[in-house]
Motif scaffolding. Structure first.
Motif, PDB file in Angstrom:
ATOM      1  N   VAL A   3      -0.725  -7.926  14.927  1.00 57.33           N
ATOM      2  CA  VAL A   3      -1.413  -7.621  16.188  1.00 57.33           C
ATOM      3  C   VAL A   3      -0.801  -6.411  16.890  1.00 57.33           C
ATOM      4  N   GLY A   4       0.348  -5.937  16.404  1.00 60.46           N
ATOM      5  CA  GLY A   4       0.961  -4.731  16.946  1.00 60.46           C
ATOM      6  C   GLY A   4       1.962  -4.945  18.059  1.00 60.46           C
ATOM      7  N   ASP A   5       2.358  -6.189  18.290  1.00 57.43           N
ATOM      8  CA  ASP A   5       3.291  -6.469  19.382  1.00 57.43           C
ATOM      9  C   ASP A   5       4.744  -6.185  19.004  1.00 57.43           C
ATOM     10  N   HIS A   6       5.062  -6.268  17.704  1.00 58.28           N
ATOM     11  CA  HIS A   6       6.462  -6.138  17.288  1.00 58.28           C
ATOM     12  C   HIS A   6       6.599  -5.400  15.961  1.00 58.28           C
ATOM     13  N   TYR A   7       7.751  -4.751  15.811  1.00 58.56           N
ATOM     14  CA  TYR A   7       8.135  -4.171  14.524  1.00 58.56           C
ATOM     15  C   TYR A   7       8.651  -5.294  13.616  1.00 58.56           C
ATOM     16  N   PRO A   8       8.685  -5.066  12.310  1.00 55.71           N
ATOM     17  CA  PRO A   8       9.279  -6.070  11.412  1.00 55.71           C
ATOM     18  C   PRO A   8      10.723  -6.413  11.767  1.00 55.71           C
ATOM     19  N   HIS A   9      11.512  -5.412  12.204  1.00 49.90           N
ATOM     20  CA  HIS A   9      12.913  -5.717  12.541  1.00 49.90           C
ATOM     21  C   HIS A   9      13.031  -6.562  13.804  1.00 49.90           C
ATOM     22  N   ASP A  10      12.002  -6.559  14.639  1.00 45.71           N
ATOM     23  CA  ASP A  10      12.008  -7.459  15.803  1.00 45.71           C
ATOM     24  C   ASP A  10      11.953  -8.914  15.346  1.00 45.71           C
ATOM     25  N   VAL A  11      11.157  -9.157  14.312  1.00 50.06           N
ATOM     26  CA  VAL A  11      11.030 -10.503  13.758  1.00 50.06           C
ATOM     27  C   VAL A  11      12.316 -10.903  13.039  1.00 50.06           C
ATOM     28  N   LEU A  12      12.868  -9.966  12.255  1.00 50.21           N
ATOM     29  CA  LEU A  12      14.126 -10.245  11.563  1.00 50.21           C
ATOM     30  C   LEU A  12      15.241 -10.507  12.568  1.00 50.21           C
ATOM     31  N   GLY A  13      15.253  -9.757  13.649  1.00 50.98           N
ATOM     32  CA  GLY A  13      16.249  -9.971  14.686  1.00 50.98           C
ATOM     33  C   GLY A  13      16.150 -11.363  15.290  1.00 50.98           C
ATOM     34  N   SER A  14      14.932 -11.858  15.442  1.00 49.19           N
ATOM     35  CA  SER A  14      14.733 -13.214  15.949  1.00 49.19           C
ATOM     36  C   SER A  14      15.362 -14.234  15.012  1.00 49.19           C
ATOM     37  N   LEU A  15      15.217 -14.001  13.712  1.00 46.33           N
ATOM     38  CA  LEU A  15      15.806 -14.906  12.725  1.00 46.33           C
ATOM     39  C   LEU A  15      17.328 -14.927  12.846  1.00 46.33           C
ATOM     40  N   LEU A  16      17.922 -13.748  12.967  1.00 48.75           N
ATOM     41  CA  LEU A  16      19.375 -13.641  13.011  1.00 48.75           C
ATOM     42  C   LEU A  16      19.955 -14.193  14.315  1.00 48.75           C
ATOM     43  N   ILE A  17      19.195 -14.114  15.381  1.00 45.57           N
ATOM     44  CA  ILE A  17      19.674 -14.606  16.675  1.00 45.57           C
ATOM     45  C   ILE A  17      19.385 -16.092  16.850  1.00 45.57           C
ATOM     46  N   ALA A  18      18.155 -16.493  16.584  1.00 40.40           N
ATOM     47  CA  ALA A  18      17.732 -17.863  16.896  1.00 40.40           C
ATOM     48  C   ALA A  18      18.352 -18.903  15.979  1.00 40.40           C
ATOM     49  N   THR A  19      18.560 -18.584  14.707  1.00 44.29           N
ATOM     50  CA  THR A  19      19.073 -19.589  13.767  1.00 44.29           C
ATOM     51  C   THR A  19      20.434 -20.137  14.180  1.00 44.29           C
ATOM     52  N   PRO A  20      21.462 -19.287  14.347  1.00 43.56           N
ATOM     53  CA  PRO A  20      22.764 -19.853  14.733  1.00 43.56           C
ATOM     54  C   PRO A  20      22.764 -20.486  16.120  1.00 43.56           C
ATOM     55  N   VAL A  21      22.018 -19.897  17.060  1.00 40.51           N
ATOM     56  CA  VAL A  21      21.984 -20.456  18.419  1.00 40.51           C
ATOM     57  C   VAL A  21      21.333 -21.834  18.407  1.00 40.51           C
ATOM     58  N   ALA A  22      20.217 -21.971  17.712  1.00 34.28           N
ATOM     59  CA  ALA A  22      19.515 -23.257  17.673  1.00 34.28           C
ATOM     60  C   ALA A  22      20.331 -24.319  16.944  1.00 34.28           C
ATOM     61  N   LEU A  23      20.947 -23.946  15.831  1.00 34.61           N
ATOM     62  CA  LEU A  23      21.755 -24.913  15.086  1.00 34.61           C
ATOM     63  C   LEU A  23      22.957 -25.370  15.899  1.00 34.61           C
ATOM     64  N   ALA A  24      23.673 -24.415  16.483  1.00 34.01           N
ATOM     65  CA  ALA A  24      24.877 -24.757  17.243  1.00 34.01           C
ATOM     66  C   ALA A  24      24.544 -25.579  18.486  1.00 34.01           C
ATOM     67  N   SER A  25      23.517 -25.168  19.217  1.00 34.30           N
ATOM     68  CA  SER A  25      23.165 -25.898  20.439  1.00 34.30           C
ATOM     69  C   SER A  25      22.608 -27.276  20.114  1.00 34.30           C
ATOM     70  N   SER A  26      21.862 -27.412  19.020  1.00 38.85           N
ATOM     71  CA  SER A  26      21.343 -28.720  18.628  1.00 38.85           C
ATOM     72  C   SER A  26      22.479 -29.687  18.295  1.00 38.85           C
ATOM     73  N   LEU A  27      23.439 -29.205  17.511  1.00 41.52           N
ATOM     74  CA  LEU A  27      24.569 -30.056  17.134  1.00 41.52           C
ATOM     75  C   LEU A  27      25.389 -30.451  18.353  1.00 41.52           C
TER      76      LEU A  27
END
Length: 216
Positions: free
Chosen positions: A158-182
């Protein structure tokens, strides 16, 4: 600071993978019949992810206290990951593709200058949901992962984000979500144990079959 000045100071992410972004938006231009369905689906995808979390809670009612604690921690960890991503978004201040590559084709309207691109908020929520569900139910996590891939693609389509914006979400959200969930699940587990023994919230935390087995 005027909006146009903010846009001039924003980071230009097109220098990273602008050509790949243009390839995807060219595909969007050539498949205009898909534009409306994909634009709708990119938002509806988050709704499906919310349903997966509800399913995880429902299944956790028949499991032990630790599982229920992880189920209740999941939405909080998603919000935590989103909050962290929003802080990063303000620090990086990457201009949206529609401002750096105005000649490209865009399905979505161009957001305001202060609405930055990196990382993708939608993708952050999707990735964080899949990560939190990984600690709770692997099958639901696998389904969430499929929707996460779709969410990432549609954000570029849809043109809202570059591919690296999505990759950045993966790199940021994964450790934060795992650590905060635990962490949240560990903190909440004693409370869940007490509430499951008795109280008005007990039916929300334990299924009838589990209650019967506990009583025996």
């Amino acid at each position: 600071m005027p909006p146009h000045a903010t846009a001039l100071l924003a980071f230009d992410g097109s220098r990273i993978d602008g050509s790949l972004f243009t390839s995807v938006t060219d595909f969007a231009r050539d498949t205009r019949w898909l534009n409306a369905p994909v634009a709708l689906a990119t938002n509806l995808g988050l709704g499906f992810l919310a349903v997966f979390m509800l399913m995880g809670w429902w299944k956790a009612r028949r499991r032990d206290d630790a599982a229920m604690a992880r189920a209740l921690a999941a939405p909080v960890s998603v919000l935590t990951a989103f909050a962290v991503a929003e802080v990063v978004k303000r620090l990086v201040a990457e201009a949206r593709p529609c401002r750096s590559l105005p000649q490209d084709y865009f399905v979505s309207a161009c957001p305001a200058p202060g609405d930055y691109a990196f990382p993708s908020g939608h993708a952050t929520v999707a990735v964080a949901t899949a990560a939190a569900l990984f600690l709770l139910d692997r099958r639901l996590a696998a389904l969430a992962a499929v929707f996460t891939l779709w969410e990432g693609f549609t954000r570029v389509y849809v043109g809202d984000h570059y591919p690296h914006d999505v990759l950045g979400s993966l790199l940021i959200a994964t450790p934060v979500a795992l650590a905060s969930s635990l962490l949240l699940a560990r903190m909440a587990s004693p409370l869940i144990t007490r509430l499951r023994v008795g109280g008005a919230l007990r039916p929300l935390l334990i299924a009838h079959a589990a209650r019967t087995a506990t009583a025996r």
